[in-house]
Design a protein around this motif. Structure first.
Motif, PDB file in Angstrom:
ATOM      1  N   ALA A   1      -1.929  -6.498 -19.070  1.00 24.54           N
ATOM      2  CA  ALA A   1      -1.795  -5.133 -18.557  1.00 24.54           C
ATOM      3  C   ALA A   1      -2.658  -4.922 -17.328  1.00 24.54           C
ATOM      4  CB  ALA A   1      -2.179  -4.128 -19.640  1.00 24.54           C
ATOM      5  N   LEU A   2      -2.179  -4.009 -16.491  1.00 22.11           N
ATOM      6  CA  LEU A   2      -2.852  -3.714 -15.232  1.00 22.11           C
ATOM      7  C   LEU A   2      -2.873  -2.209 -15.021  1.00 22.11           C
ATOM      8  CD1 LEU A   2      -3.874  -5.569 -12.943  1.00 22.11           C
ATOM      9  CD2 LEU A   2      -1.669  -5.251 -11.836  1.00 22.11           C
ATOM     10  N   ARG A   3      -4.036  -1.727 -14.590  1.00 25.99           N
ATOM     11  CA  ARG A   3      -4.129  -0.316 -14.235  1.00 25.99           C
ATOM     12  C   ARG A   3      -4.629  -0.244 -12.802  1.00 25.99           C
ATOM     13  NH1 ARG A   3      -5.528   2.697 -19.112  1.00 25.99           N
ATOM     14  NH2 ARG A   3      -7.350   1.353 -19.319  1.00 25.99           N
ATOM     15  N   ASP A   4      -4.049   0.587 -12.005  1.00 21.16           N
ATOM     16  CA  ASP A   4      -4.437   0.629 -10.596  1.00 21.16           C
ATOM     17  C   ASP A   4      -4.385   2.057 -10.085  1.00 21.16           C
ATOM     18  OD1 ASP A   4      -4.958   0.148  -7.923  1.00 21.16           O
ATOM     19  OD2 ASP A   4      -3.257  -1.204  -7.588  1.00 21.16           O
ATOM     20  N   HIS A   5      -5.510   2.518  -9.566  1.00 23.34           N
ATOM     21  CA  HIS A   5      -5.515   3.781  -8.822  1.00 23.34           C
ATOM     22  C   HIS A   5      -5.436   3.411  -7.350  1.00 23.34           C
ATOM     23  CE1 HIS A   5      -7.639   7.823  -7.705  1.00 23.34           C
ATOM     24  NE2 HIS A   5      -6.373   7.784  -7.340  1.00 23.34           N
ATOM     25  N   LEU A   6      -4.283   3.674  -6.762  1.00 18.67           N
ATOM     26  CA  LEU A   6      -4.052   3.305  -5.368  1.00 18.67           C
ATOM     27  C   LEU A   6      -4.343   4.505  -4.484  1.00 18.67           C
ATOM     28  CD1 LEU A   6      -1.403   2.296  -7.271  1.00 18.67           C
ATOM     29  CD2 LEU A   6      -0.953   0.983  -5.184  1.00 18.67           C
ATOM     30  N   MET A   7      -5.210   4.286  -3.508  1.00 18.96           N
ATOM     31  CA  MET A   7      -5.540   5.367  -2.580  1.00 18.96           C
ATOM     32  C   MET A   7      -5.306   4.891  -1.151  1.00 18.96           C
ATOM     33  SD  MET A   7      -9.106   6.388  -4.415  1.00 18.96           S
ATOM     34  CE  MET A   7      -9.187   4.876  -5.354  1.00 18.96           C
TER      35      MET A   7
ATOM     36  N   VAL B   1      -4.487  15.717  -0.379  1.00 20.69           N
ATOM     37  CA  VAL B   1      -3.612  14.731  -1.019  1.00 20.69           C
ATOM     38  C   VAL B   1      -2.167  15.177  -0.801  1.00 20.69           C
ATOM     39  CG1 VAL B   1      -2.885  13.694  -3.199  1.00 20.69           C
ATOM     40  CG2 VAL B   1      -5.323  13.981  -2.693  1.00 20.69           C
ATOM     41  N   PHE B   2      -1.474  14.444   0.047  1.00 17.13           N
ATOM     42  CA  PHE B   2      -0.107  14.851   0.382  1.00 17.13           C
ATOM     43  C   PHE B   2       0.935  14.046  -0.371  1.00 17.13           C
ATOM     44  CE2 PHE B   2       1.020  11.326   3.212  1.00 17.13           C
ATOM     45  CZ  PHE B   2      -0.204  10.869   3.658  1.00 17.13           C
ATOM     46  N   PHE B   3       0.475  13.055  -1.113  1.00 17.95           N
ATOM     47  CA  PHE B   3       1.410  12.299  -1.937  1.00 17.95           C
ATOM     48  C   PHE B   3       0.654  11.860  -3.183  1.00 17.95           C
ATOM     49  CE2 PHE B   3       3.504   8.372  -3.330  1.00 17.95           C
ATOM     50  CZ  PHE B   3       4.851   8.736  -3.301  1.00 17.95           C
ATOM     51  N   HIS B   4       1.179  12.263  -4.319  1.00 19.82           N
ATOM     52  CA  HIS B   4       0.536  11.885  -5.587  1.00 19.82           C
ATOM     53  C   HIS B   4       1.632  11.460  -6.549  1.00 19.82           C
ATOM     54  CE1 HIS B   4      -2.349  11.980  -8.946  1.00 19.82           C
ATOM     55  NE2 HIS B   4      -1.310  12.407  -9.648  1.00 19.82           N
ATOM     56  N   LYS B   5       1.409  10.353  -7.232  1.00 19.41           N
ATOM     57  CA  LYS B   5       2.434   9.875  -8.139  1.00 19.41           C
ATOM     58  C   LYS B   5       1.760   9.114  -9.267  1.00 19.41           C
ATOM     59  CE  LYS B   5       6.962   7.683  -7.846  1.00 19.41           C
ATOM     60  NZ  LYS B   5       7.813   6.810  -7.054  1.00 19.41           N
ATOM     61  N   GLU B   6       2.295   9.298 -10.473  1.00 19.43           N
ATOM     62  CA  GLU B   6       1.755   8.554 -11.605  1.00 19.43           C
ATOM     63  C   GLU B   6       2.888   7.845 -12.319  1.00 19.43           C
ATOM     64  OE1 GLU B   6      -0.743  10.956 -14.089  1.00 19.43           O
ATOM     65  OE2 GLU B   6      -1.781  11.840 -12.352  1.00 19.43           O
TER      66      GLU B   6
ATOM     67  N   GLY C   1       4.527  -6.296   6.700  1.00 18.98           N
ATOM     68  CA  GLY C   1       4.153  -6.462   5.290  1.00 18.98           C
ATOM     69  C   GLY C   1       3.808  -5.148   4.616  1.00 18.98           C
ATOM     70  N   VAL C   2       3.469  -4.137   5.404  1.00 22.83           N
ATOM     71  CA  VAL C   2       3.117  -2.793   4.969  1.00 22.83           C
ATOM     72  C   VAL C   2       2.272  -2.815   3.691  1.00 22.83           C
ATOM     73  CG1 VAL C   2       4.008  -0.442   4.574  1.00 22.83           C
ATOM     74  CG2 VAL C   2       5.236  -1.999   6.085  1.00 22.83           C
ATOM     75  N   TRP C   3       2.905  -2.678   2.527  1.00 22.86           N
ATOM     76  CA  TRP C   3       2.219  -2.641   1.245  1.00 22.86           C
ATOM     77  C   TRP C   3       1.711  -4.027   0.840  1.00 22.86           C
ATOM     78  CZ3 TRP C   3       3.948  -6.058  -2.338  1.00 22.86           C
ATOM     79  CH2 TRP C   3       5.093  -6.786  -1.916  1.00 22.86           C
TER      80      TRP C   3
ATOM     81  N   ALA D   1       0.988   5.474   4.762  1.00 25.69           N
ATOM     82  CA  ALA D   1       0.183   5.570   3.538  1.00 25.69           C
ATOM     83  C   ALA D   1       1.093   5.595   2.319  1.00 25.69           C
ATOM     84  CB  ALA D   1      -0.682   6.825   3.590  1.00 25.69           C
ATOM     85  N   VAL D   2       2.170   6.340   2.425  1.00 27.49           N
ATOM     86  CA  VAL D   2       3.115   6.410   1.307  1.00 27.49           C
ATOM     87  C   VAL D   2       3.812   5.062   1.132  1.00 27.49           C
ATOM     88  CG1 VAL D   2       5.191   7.558   0.439  1.00 27.49           C
ATOM     89  CG2 VAL D   2       3.434   8.894   1.643  1.00 27.49           C
ATOM     90  N   GLY D   3       4.177   4.469   2.251  1.00 26.06           N
ATOM     91  CA  GLY D   3       4.824   3.161   2.183  1.00 26.06           C
ATOM     92  C   GLY D   3       3.918   2.107   1.578  1.00 26.06           C
ATOM     93  N   GLU D   4       2.658   2.103   2.008  1.00 27.14           N
ATOM     94  CA  GLU D   4       1.737   1.076   1.519  1.00 27.14           C
ATOM     95  C   GLU D   4       1.459   1.224   0.030  1.00 27.14           C
ATOM     96  OE1 GLU D   4      -1.823   0.967   3.915  1.00 27.14           O
ATOM     97  OE2 GLU D   4      -0.754   0.092   5.614  1.00 27.14           O
ATOM     98  N   THR D   5       1.337   2.457  -0.428  1.00 19.79           N
ATOM     99  CA  THR D   5       0.957   2.642  -1.831  1.00 19.79           C
ATOM    100  C   THR D   5       2.162   2.620  -2.763  1.00 19.79           C
ATOM    101  OG1 THR D   5       0.991   5.005  -1.405  1.00 19.79           O
ATOM    102  CG2 THR D   5      -1.160   3.912  -1.385  1.00 19.79           C
ATOM    103  N   SER D   6       3.215   3.330  -2.401  1.00 22.08           N
ATOM    104  CA  SER D   6       4.297   3.463  -3.377  1.00 22.08           C
ATOM    105  C   SER D   6       4.982   2.118  -3.601  1.00 22.08           C
ATOM    106  CB  SER D   6       5.293   4.553  -2.975  1.00 22.08           C
ATOM    107  OG  SER D   6       5.810   4.279  -1.712  1.00 22.08           O
ATOM    108  N   LEU D   7       5.134   1.354  -2.552  1.00 17.72           N
ATOM    109  CA  LEU D   7       5.755   0.056  -2.763  1.00 17.72           C
ATOM    110  C   LEU D   7       4.780  -0.912  -3.437  1.00 17.72           C
ATOM    111  CD1 LEU D   7       8.513  -1.020  -2.498  1.00 17.72           C
ATOM    112  CD2 LEU D   7       7.959  -1.926  -0.257  1.00 17.72           C
TER     113      LEU D   7
END
Lengths: 161, 774, 270
Positions: free
Chosen positions: B303-309, B154-159, B362-364, B323-329
């Motif tokens: 409310a929405l909860r999402d674990h993005l992988m 896991v090279f990028f993790h964010k909560e 469109g990336v993300w 991967a970072v672009g698709e998930t973080s955005l």
């Protein structure tokens, strides 16, 4: 293993005779582009799927990536350069421009040649027939709609003329 | 007064300047560049997903007739490594180890591509296999192993969470969970990638031709990575046959080709073939989202909860990981155009033994829209409500702008509700529902899918890099003709036309008298290139700013030469005149002649000549386009086939520069969306082999797969220059979700939902199997 | 993606072609339309040492009426099958099926004999020839050989054609009643995901499936019924006998539907 040889060929392209030497394994597309210098024929997949390399062989759309140049002797080959008038654009080309039927333009020469052959073959082609005829020419930019519109308009123009 | 106040060219359906050269086969794409002595490259690529290179024997390769040089890592010890962001970087040629199938190992420089490929077959590479990491969820848990031993997968993790999200979930009467999966795809530009490098005979500089969207950045990358001063590198972008984000990266091949040209002291060209393209163009969309939604009885989503992988592949693509672009955005816009107050997101991006993930149009967005719109439909079906009604209940209302979403993103004004309503009307929503009921009686399954979208555009940071501004250099020559240069990197968007439209209005010159340059770092001012839907709003903004500055100068000349007040000067049709007295005019040509050759008459304070460069940095970090897509499909439940039979788009991208070009972008994006939803997938098998390496396996939409698309525009201006918003991604952001929802809607009698893209005949049969077993 | 080196021989007669194949002792391959062979060569999945180009053999293209059958030359292009008025009149199922092959440009070049020799399990023509019990006529230095299509096709891209043989002609008997046809493909022009031909016999009939497993399978239907549910049941039993690789298991369901539609098509008299 076979040893690569060069064989003299005569190709008849856009009404002109070309004498050249080619290896039997050179595709017609490569020879048109790199030996004769007609770079309007584009190579998009070399597996016969995308249609970017479509040329007319005796008037019929043909994949120039699935034919060896050596096989094209004795046939008349037409490329996009051959359907372009000396000055300006052909009616079909003009219709493509006015209908915004191209974006990056890479697939366009193959599509123009397929459409030219279609309109020659079936001057009353309707939208469904146009879509069917062009189904072997992939375009990644336009979503095809404006291409179909351009061909329909060119058909009308021919009919009126 | 000012021509700019009543523009004639901006907003007009002008035919493209680019077209004649493309239509006549005269445009010069990368492979059309051929100079005497040019050598061609074939790469030896890894056939193993994960292995140590025990031994490599290239003697036969080197001895093959026609081979001029063979490069390995030792010849080009360069790593594509963004060290401040990532723990690993990719060696441009594999170094002791391979991490994905298709990874370049050696470059063979030969007299022709035919010969280079012959020689490539003679390379003897001995591999010692490692367990391939191919499953995203397992990879996140470090199974079966770490892809790179010294750093976690896991090279990028964010909560992220809004303060009372837990409470909102606890209090809501309804909850649903769903997992969404998008499979790997790629941009697949019809012209594959390519790079040619040679030493410029006039200056001795390294000249690189590249099929790229980012001319200035690629120049800097080549200069920085090969240690050549930037001014010693000239980068030229020829005609580019499509990019779609995929050509925004610096690739290993770019660096190797440049190095080979320097080593061989010969021009060197590499053009990707289609198999290489599928193996080694950045991939996109390899995502899994575990989602939970909480909602009220009336359909209001709270409310929405999402674990993005995301599976980022073996290395972070350079200089950014898709991967970072698709998930973080996605995590920041996952609530889309809906007013959903509470949000919690967790992001995990993992390494694997696959091709790196980069940008694809469109990336993300296509991923996030698929989830956001899939959720709305699930809520509607759960409550027995009409999906359009649930959307109207949740959509951000006109009075809420500027709207700050739950992730903290601020949306500038848009027409969210109006687009939704108009799209329903455009597609005769009520009529469709009736027809649908009737057809179901006949066991025909038609469905309608709605996809309302937001599209952040003109972002300060995107795949185009962190250059938040764009530049425009205007030169009016002594005959009054205009040359304008930009730092953009168009790949078919028609910038030569749209930028000239903007400038024609500003400068009062004829559209035909403007030439737009781009892509040659010798003429193009520094800029961020094309990507992230930035060229219209930021590039167009630069054209407006530069045009206005030049206009002011022309007005000063005219006022001085016509002996009138500046406020009385009007410009148009190649002339400047005194308002109300059209016979008191001076041509732009005369002004230009004065500026260059009659310098004593130059008004006080103005420089000699008519040249300037202006830069435009939007004051907002982004502007949001919006719209609604509606797709109609018919599903053949006996065969699993889906036909898209109707499609409508109501789009709002602010002020339109050229409606026809905007429509072209929409249509192309819808086609790619049909591909994304129904056809296109890159598959790796368990051993990490890519099994979709031809266009017979990777299926692009054909003309017969496309319905006729109806389009309508609304125009809510941005607060940026010209009111322009970006727009080239929105159509692909929205369309996969529209198709997916339409299929789900068609299959409602089977209580099925599409949760994986693309949805294949096999999946559809799976979803309807209960019915058929009957 | 460029082919490996090969020697090229262009022949002017069938005898010359057969002689050339014999001379190169298995090193040579016949180049007909090239629409399947050349992509394989470009991928270097096929690397013949010699190509024997038979495109000049005009005598191997065309149609003859044998009374009970049509004899079609192996070098007849797919688009000629589609356009030929005589074939359209006498064997309308053939142009109809041929119009599903690839795309226009592919059909302009691809040949009947080439398609048969390539034996793609999802291709239309091998299936049609199997359904209609066509005879494949081949020539070699040993003379002429004739094989029924269902004996000729062995499995995935595999046939009984010997390395020194050339397909010269295909004899297609006129069916008693025109068969029905239906196929499902991912996109226009793609090889079929599943396709079927259905022929109605005096009591039952036959279903020939393609795109399933390694070769087209012609299977006897014990009964013929127009009743939707009964038909499904019959076809489900028949499809149950197909030997499918596990990844194609899902196609069994499609096979039932596709064959049902082919049967309905046969009833509709096309």
């Amino acid at each position: 293993m076979a040893v690569e040889q060069r064989i003299g060929l005569t190709l008849w392209v856009n009404g002109k005779e070309h004498l050249l030497e080619a290896s039997p394994r050179w595709s017609l597309a490569d020879v048109l582009r790199h030996q004769i210098g007609l770079t309007g024929t584009h190579v998009g997949c070399e597996q016969g799927v995308c249609g970017a390399c479509t040329v007319l062989l005796d008037g019929q759309p043909t994949r120039s990536c699935l034919m060896f140049a050596i096989q094209a002797q004795g046939h008349e080959i037409t490329t996009v350069e051959g359907v372009t008038p000396t000055e300006g654009l052909s009616p079909l080309q003009q219709s493509f421009q006015s209908h915004h039927a191209l974006q990056c333009g890479f697939c366009t020469p193959g599509i123009l040649l397929t459409a030219e052959a279609l309109l020659a073959d079936n001057p009353t082609a309707d939208e469904e027939e146009i879509r069917a005829a062009l189904s072997g020419n992939l375009c990644r930019c336009t979503g095809y709609q404006f291409i179909v519109d351009a061909v329909l308009a060119a058909r009308e123009q021919r009919r009126d003329a | 007064m000012a021509q700019a106040m009543r523009p004639q060219m901006m907003g007009a359906r002008v035919s493209r300047t680019e077209d004649p050269r493309l239509l006549s086969g005269q445009a010069r794409f990368l492979d059309d560049i051929q100079v005497p002595g040019m050598l061609e490259v074939a790469f030896v690529r890894s056939t193993h997903a994960a292995a140590k290179i025990v031994q490599m024997d290239l003697r036969e390769v080197q001895q093959y007739p026609g081979v001029q040089a063979v490069l390995t890592y030792d010849d080009c010890p360069v790593q594509l490594w963004q060290r401040e962001a990532y723990e690993v970087g990719q060696p441009v040629l594999a170094h002791h180890e391979v991490s994905y199938v298709g990874q370049p190992i050696a470059a063979i420089i030969a007299d022709s591509r035919y010969v280079a490929e012959d020689a490539a077959e003679l390379a003897r590479v001995e591999y010692e296999d490692l367990p391939p990491v191919t499953d995203m969820r397992r990879a996140i848990e470090e199974n079966p192993r770490r892809v790179h031993a010294h750093t976690p997968n896991v090279f990028f993790h964010k909560e992220y969470a809004t303060p009372s999200v837990e409470q909102a979930f606890a209090q809501a009467p309804h909850h649903l969970r769903a997992t969404f999966r998008t499979n790997r795809q790629t941009a697949l530009s019809l012209e594959a990638r390519g790079t040619a490098a040679m030493v410029d005979t006039a200056t001795g500089r390294l000249t690189v031709y590249a099929s790229t969207q980012s001319p200035h950045r690629l120049r800097e990358d080549i200069s920085g990575l090969l240690g050549i001063p930037t001014h010693q590198v000239r980068l030229i972008v020829p005609e580019v046959g499509g990019g779609f984000g995929m050509k925004a990266n610096c690739y290993p091949e770019d660096i190797v080709v440049a190095k080979a040209a320097l080593m061989c002291r010969k021009p060197v060209k590499w053009v990707s073939d289609r198999t290489e393209s599928l193996l080694s163009d950045v991939h996109g969309r390899d995502d899994i989202h575990d989602v939970e939604v909480a909602f009220a009885e009336d359909g209001k989503i709270v409310a929405l909860r999402d674990h993005l992988m995301a599976d980022g592949g073996a290395y972070p693509a350079y200089p950014f990981s898709g991967a970072v672009g698709e998930t973080s955005l996605a995590s920041r816009v996952i609530t889309g155009p809906y007013d959903i107050p509470h949000l919690a997101t967790v992001i995990d991006c993992t390494y694997s033994n696959k091709m790196p993930l980069g940008a694809y149009r469109g990336v993300w967005g296509p991923v996030a829209s698929f989830i956001q719109e899939g959720i709305v439909d699930r809520v509607a079906r759960h409550l027995g409500m009409d999906p359009a009604q649930v959307r109207l209940r949740n959509i951000i209302q006109p009075h809420q702008f500027p709207y700050r979403n739950a992730a903290g993103m601020t949306y500038d004004e848009g027409s969210y509700q109006a687009c939704l309503q108009q799209a329903l009307e455009l597609m005769d929503y009520e009529g469709f529902r009736k027809r649908q009921q009737e057809l179901r009686q006949q066991e025909r399954y038609v469905g309608l899918g709605i996809s309302a979208f937001v599209e952040p555009t003109a972002m300060a940071s995107s795949e185009a890099g962190s250059v938040g501004y764009e530049s425009c250099t205007i030169q009016i020559d002594a005959t009054g003709r205009v040359t304008a240069a930009f730092g953009l990197g168009p790949t078919g968007q028609g910038h030569e036309t749209t930028m000239a439209q903007i400038l024609a209005d500003q400068l009062g010159v004829r559209f035909e008298d403007i030439i737009v340059l781009h892509g040659d770092t010798d003429s193009a001012p520094y800029g961020g290139g094309t990507g992230g839907s930035r060229s219209g709003p930021i590039g167009g903004g630069a054209a407006l700013v530069a045009g206005r500055q030049m206009r002011e100068r022309l007005v000063k000349y005219a006022a001085s030469l016509l002996e009138a007040g500046e406020e009385d000067i009007e410009l148009g049709d190649g002339k400047a005149w005194v308002a109300g007295v059209p016979e008191r005019y001076i041509s732009i040509r005369t002004i230009a002649e004065t500026a260059y050759t009659n310098v004593t008459k130059i008004p006080e304070g103005l420089p000699i000549g008519l040249e300037l460069t202006a830069r435009y940095l939007p004051k907002s970090p982004r502007t949001f386009s919006n719209g609604t897509h509606i797709a109609i499909v018919e599903v053949d439940v006996s065969t699993g086939s889906v036909a898209v039979t109707g499609y409508g788009v109501v789009n709002d991208c602010g002020r339109l520069i050229n409606p026809t070009i905007v429509e072209g972008q929409i249509l192309g994006g819808v086609a790619q969306g049909i591909g994304a939803a129904l056809l296109e997938a890159l598959h790796y098998d368990e051993s990490g082999q890519l099994v979709t390496t031809s266009l017979m396996d990777y299926l692009l939409p054909e003309s017969t797969d496309m319905p006729r698309v109806m389009m309508r525009h609304l125009e809510t201006p941005s607060d940026g220059e010209g009111g322009i918003k970006g727009m080239a991604e929105g159509s692909l952001i929205a369309s996969p979700a529209a198709i997916a929802n339409a299929v789900s809607d068609a299959l409602a009698p089977f209580d099925a939902f599409v949760d994986t893209l693309p949805v294949t005949p096999e999946m559809i049969l799976e979803m309807t199997r209960g019915e058929l077993a009957r | 993606m460029k082919p490996a080196v090969f020697d090229y021989v262009r022949v002017n007669s069938l005898d010359e072609a057969i002689e050339a194949l014999a001379r190169y002792e298995g090193e040579a391959k016949v180049l007909a339309g090239g629409q399947s062979l050349v992509p394989l060569m470009n991928f270097r999945l096929s690397r013949p040492g010699v190509l024997v180009d038979i495109n000049d053999l005009a005598e191997m293209a065309g149609v003859r009426d044998l009374g009970h059958a049509l004899a079609i030359g192996s070098m007849t292009r797919h688009q000629q099958l589609v356009n030929n008025d005589f074939i359209r009149e006498r064997l309308p199922i053939l142009p109809r099926v041929a119009s599903y092959i690839g795309h226009w440009a592919i059909r302009n070049r691809g040949t009947l004999g080439g398609s048969v020799a390539h034996a793609d399990p999802a291709a239309e023509l091998p299936a049609l020839l199997t359904a209609l019990q066509a005879t494949i006529v081949m020539r070699s230095p040993r003379g002429e050989r004739r094989l029924l299509a269902e004996r000729f096709f062995l499995g995935y891209y595999s046939t009984r054609l010997d390395w020194d043989e050339i397909i010269t002609e295909i004899e297609i008997p006129f069916p008693a009643s025109s068969p029905g046809f239906y196929e499902v493909a991912r996109r226009a022009g793609d090889f079929a995901l599943v396709g079927a031909l259905a022929e109605r016999g005096t009591s039952g009939g036959f279903v020939t499936w393609f795109g399933l497993g390694g070769r087209p399978e012609r299977m006897a239907l014990p009964a013929w019924t127009a009743h939707e549910e009964e038909r499904r049941q019959l076809l489900r039993e028949l499809a149950g006998k197909l030997d499918l690789p596990s990844e194609e298991e899902y196609k069994r369901t499609i096979a039932v539907s596709v064959a049902g539609r082919a049967m309905a098509d046969a009833e509709g008299g096309n």
